[in-house]
Design an enzyme around this catalytic site. Structure first.
Site, PDB file in Angstrom:
ATOM      1  N   SER A  72      19.800  29.584-116.390  1.00  0.00           N
ATOM      2  CA  SER A  72      19.824  30.403-117.684  1.00  0.00           C
ATOM      3  C   SER A  72      20.834  31.492-117.397  1.00  0.00           C
ATOM      4  O   SER A  72      21.285  31.699-116.272  1.00  0.00           O
ATOM      5  CB  SER A  72      18.239  31.117-117.392  1.00  0.00           C
ATOM      6  OG  SER A  72      18.276  32.388-118.348  1.00  0.00           O
ATOM      7  N   TYR A  78      11.260  34.790-112.695  1.00  0.00           N
ATOM      8  CA  TYR A  78      12.140  33.874-113.388  1.00  0.00           C
ATOM      9  C   TYR A  78      13.656  33.682-112.976  1.00  0.00           C
ATOM     10  O   TYR A  78      14.217  32.761-112.580  1.00  0.00           O
ATOM     11  CB  TYR A  78      12.049  33.954-115.030  1.00  0.00           C
ATOM     12  CG  TYR A  78      12.855  32.969-115.854  1.00  0.00           C
ATOM     13  CD1 TYR A  78      12.181  31.452-115.784  1.00  0.00           C
ATOM     14  CD2 TYR A  78      13.993  33.233-116.519  1.00  0.00           C
ATOM     15  CE1 TYR A  78      12.738  30.853-116.819  1.00  0.00           C
ATOM     16  CE2 TYR A  78      14.697  32.327-117.139  1.00  0.00           C
ATOM     17  CZ  TYR A  78      14.022  31.127-117.434  1.00  0.00           C
ATOM     18  OH  TYR A  78      14.834  30.264-118.182  1.00  0.00           O
TER      19      TYR A  78
HETATM   20  P1  NAP Z   1      10.050  23.560-123.105  1.00  0.00           P
HETATM   21  O1  NAP Z   1      10.215  23.341-124.624  1.00  0.00           O
HETATM   22  O2  NAP Z   1       8.907  24.396-122.852  1.00  0.00           O
HETATM   23  O3  NAP Z   1      10.293  22.448-122.146  1.00  0.00           O
HETATM   24  C1  NAP Z   1       9.985  22.438-121.072  1.00  0.00           C
HETATM   25  C2  NAP Z   1       9.937  21.165-120.378  1.00  0.00           C
HETATM   26  O4  NAP Z   1       9.571  21.153-118.900  1.00  0.00           O
HETATM   27  C3  NAP Z   1       8.929  20.253-120.794  1.00  0.00           C
HETATM   28  O5  NAP Z   1       9.417  19.026-121.276  1.00  0.00           O
HETATM   29  C4  NAP Z   1       7.720  20.180-120.024  1.00  0.00           C
HETATM   30  O6  NAP Z   1       7.068  18.854-119.934  1.00  0.00           O
HETATM   31  C5  NAP Z   1       8.707  20.277-118.693  1.00  0.00           C
HETATM   32  N1  NAP Z   1       7.788  20.590-117.504  1.00  0.00           N
HETATM   33  C6  NAP Z   1       7.353  21.667-117.194  1.00  0.00           C
HETATM   34  N2  NAP Z   1       6.496  21.719-116.089  1.00  0.00           N
HETATM   35  C7  NAP Z   1       6.769  20.368-115.598  1.00  0.00           C
HETATM   36  C8  NAP Z   1       6.158  19.775-114.593  1.00  0.00           C
HETATM   37  N3  NAP Z   1       5.116  20.357-113.711  1.00  0.00           N
HETATM   38  N4  NAP Z   1       6.379  18.247-114.442  1.00  0.00           N
HETATM   39  C9  NAP Z   1       7.037  17.984-115.275  1.00  0.00           C
HETATM   40  N5  NAP Z   1       7.691  18.419-116.362  1.00  0.00           N
HETATM   41  C10 NAP Z   1       7.409  19.640-116.331  1.00  0.00           C
HETATM   42  O7  NAP Z   1      11.463  24.700-122.750  1.00  0.00           O
HETATM   43  P2  NAP Z   1      12.757  24.623-122.853  1.00  0.00           P
HETATM   44  O8  NAP Z   1      13.161  25.996-123.500  1.00  0.00           O
HETATM   45  O9  NAP Z   1      13.211  23.485-123.272  1.00  0.00           O
HETATM   46  O10 NAP Z   1      13.329  25.014-121.285  1.00  0.00           O
HETATM   47  C11 NAP Z   1      14.211  23.932-120.752  1.00  0.00           C
HETATM   48  C12 NAP Z   1      15.003  24.695-119.469  1.00  0.00           C
HETATM   49  O11 NAP Z   1      15.860  25.498-120.136  1.00  0.00           O
HETATM   50  C13 NAP Z   1      14.005  25.355-118.421  1.00  0.00           C
HETATM   51  O12 NAP Z   1      14.669  24.983-117.393  1.00  0.00           O
HETATM   52  C14 NAP Z   1      14.332  26.758-118.913  1.00  0.00           C
HETATM   53  O13 NAP Z   1      14.316  27.656-117.873  1.00  0.00           O
HETATM   54  C15 NAP Z   1      15.875  26.743-119.557  1.00  0.00           C
HETATM   55  N6  NAP Z   1      16.163  27.819-120.280  1.00  0.00           N
HETATM   56  C16 NAP Z   1      15.605  28.103-121.650  1.00  0.00           C
HETATM   57  C17 NAP Z   1      16.020  28.928-122.539  1.00  0.00           C
HETATM   58  C18 NAP Z   1      15.108  29.408-123.688  1.00  0.00           C
HETATM   59  O14 NAP Z   1      15.456  30.402-124.434  1.00  0.00           O
HETATM   60  N7  NAP Z   1      14.582  28.272-124.255  1.00  0.00           N
HETATM   61  C19 NAP Z   1      16.914  29.831-122.195  1.00  0.00           C
HETATM   62  C20 NAP Z   1      17.648  29.781-120.851  1.00  0.00           C
HETATM   63  C21 NAP Z   1      17.188  28.604-119.927  1.00  0.00           C
HETATM   64  P3  NAP Z   1       5.513  18.876-120.044  1.00  0.00           P
HETATM   65  O15 NAP Z   1       4.925  19.952-120.670  1.00  0.00           O
HETATM   66  O16 NAP Z   1       5.461  17.217-120.719  1.00  0.00           O
HETATM   67  O17 NAP Z   1       5.233  18.434-118.633  1.00  0.00           O
END
Ligand code: NAP
Length: 251
Positions: free
Chosen positions: A139, A153
Site C-alpha cells: 500500500s 494496517y
Molecule cells: P478485497 O476486495 O476485500 O479482497 C481481499 C481478498 O483477501 C479477498 O479475496 C479475501 O478472500 C482475501 N482474504 C482475506 N482474508 C483472508 C484469509 N484469511 N484467507 C484467505 N484469503 C483471505 O480487498 P482489496 O482491496 O482487493 O485488497 C487486496 C490487497 O490490496 C490487500 O492486501 C490490501 O491491503 C491492498 N490494498 C488495497 C487498497 C484499496 O484501496 N482497495 C489500497 C492499497 C492496498 P475471502 O473473503 O474469499 O477469504
C-alpha cells in the site's frame, strides 16, 4: 517477435483472488496467457473469478491463510509455479490508544505473516521455479503516506516493504525477483469490511479530489502493474515498491 509482456507458458498463484484487486490480477494474468491458481476462502466468489478467467488450465484452492496448516496444504496441492501475487489482505481501523493484541495479531497475520510464510515455503519446497517473480500487494499507506487510524494496517505494509528488500537480495542468486506494488485508493470490499466509521461512498467522496489524475483506482490499474512485474519485461527489476496511485503521493 515474442511479446516481453506476455505470460504465456507461466503458471501464477494469486491469493485474495476471490475479490477486488486479486480478482483483477487473476483475470488480467489469464488474459496475458498465464495459467492461474486462485486462492481465497469464499467458494462462490472464487467461482465467479474462475468463470471470468480466459484460456484453460486454471485451478481454485479454497483456503484460509490465517491458518498455518492451510498454508502448508496450499503448497502441497500446488504444481510448480513461475509467479506468485500476494493480494489477500484486510483493513482494520484503530487509533493508537485502542490497539489491542487481538486486532494487531489478526491484521499482521493476514497481511504480513501469511504472505511471508507462504513465500518461505514456496522457496523451500522449490515449487517456485528459478527466475520466478513474487509480487506483494502492499500500500502507499505506511510506506509513503499516513492516515489517522491506519497505524496497525501501516505496520503490516511497512513489514512487507522490509521483507521485500531483504528477500529480493537473497533470492536474486536463483534469479527470483521480489517486488511490491503500492496502490492508492481502489474502492473494493476491503472498505466495506473494515471497521471504518466512514461509508465507502463518503470515503470515495472525501478522497476523490486528492487524486491529481481525478479518479480513484480500479483493480485493472493495479493488475497491469502486476502483469508487468510477473513478465519478462521486468526481468531486471527487483526489490522495488511500484507506486500506482494516480499521483496521490505527489501532493
Ligand atoms: P478485497 O476486495 O476485500 O479482497 C481481499 C481478498 O483477501 C479477498 O479475496 C479475501 O478472500 C482475501 N482474504 C482475506 N482474508 C483472508 C484469509 N484469511 N484467507 C484467505 N484469503 C483471505 O480487498 P482489496 O482491496 O482487493 O485488497 C487486496 C490487497 O490490496 C490487500 O492486501 C490490501 O491491503 C491492498 N490494498 C488495497 C487498497 C484499496 O484501496 N482497495 C489500497 C492499497 C492496498 P475471502 O473473503 O474469499 O477469504
Amino acid at each position: 517477435m515474442s511479446n516481453p509482456y506476455s505470460l504465456e507458458g507461466k503458471t501464477v498463484l494469486v491469493t485474495g483472488a476471490s475479490s477486488g484487486i486479486g480478482r483483477g490480477i487473476a483475470v488480467e494474468c489469464s488474459r496475458m496467457g498465464a495459467k492461474v491458481i486462485i486462492i481465497g476462502r469464499n467458494e462462490q466468489r472464487l467461482q465467479e473469478t474462475y468463470d471470468n478467467l480466459s484460456g484453460e488450465g486454471h485451478a481454485i484452492i479454497q483456503a484460509d491463510l490465517a491458518k498455518q496448516e492451510e498454508i502448508e496444504r496450499i503448497v502441497t496441492e500446488l504444481p510448480e509455479i513461475n509467479g506468485c501475487v500476494h493480494s489477500a489482505g484486510i483493513l482494520k481501523i484503530s487509533s493508537v490508544k485502542f490497539i489491542n493484541r487481538e486486532l494487531l495479531e489478526d491484521i499482521l497475520n493476514i497481511n504480513a505473516v501469511a504472505p511471508i510464510l507462504l513465500t518461505s515455503l514456496l522457496v523451500k519446497t522449490k515449487k517456485l521455479q528459478k527466475r520466478s517473480s513474487i509480487v506483494f500487494i502492499s500500500s502507499i499507506s505506511g510506506v509513503c503516506v499516513a492516515n489517522i487510524g491506519e497505524a496497525p494496517y501501516s505496520a503490516t505494509k511497512g513489514a512487507i516493504s522490509g521483507f521485500v528488500k531483504s528477500a529480493a537480495l537473497e533470492l536474486a542468486a536463483q534469479g527470483t525477483r521480489v517486488n511490491s506494488i503500492n496502490p492508492g485508493l481502489v474502492p473494493t470490499r476491503i472498505l466495506e469490511l473494515s471497521n471504518t466509521v466512514f461509508s465507502k461512498e463518503q470515503l470515495e467522496e472525501t478522497m476523490y479530489g486528492r487524486y491529481p489524475l481525478k479518479r480513484l483506482g480500479t483493480p485493472e490499474d493495479i493488475a497491469y502493474g502486476a502483469v508487468y512485474l510477473l513478465s519478462d519485461a521486468s526481468s531486471w527489476i527487483t526489490g522495488i515498491n511500484l507506486i500506482i496511485d494516480g499521483g496521490y503521493t505527489l501532493v
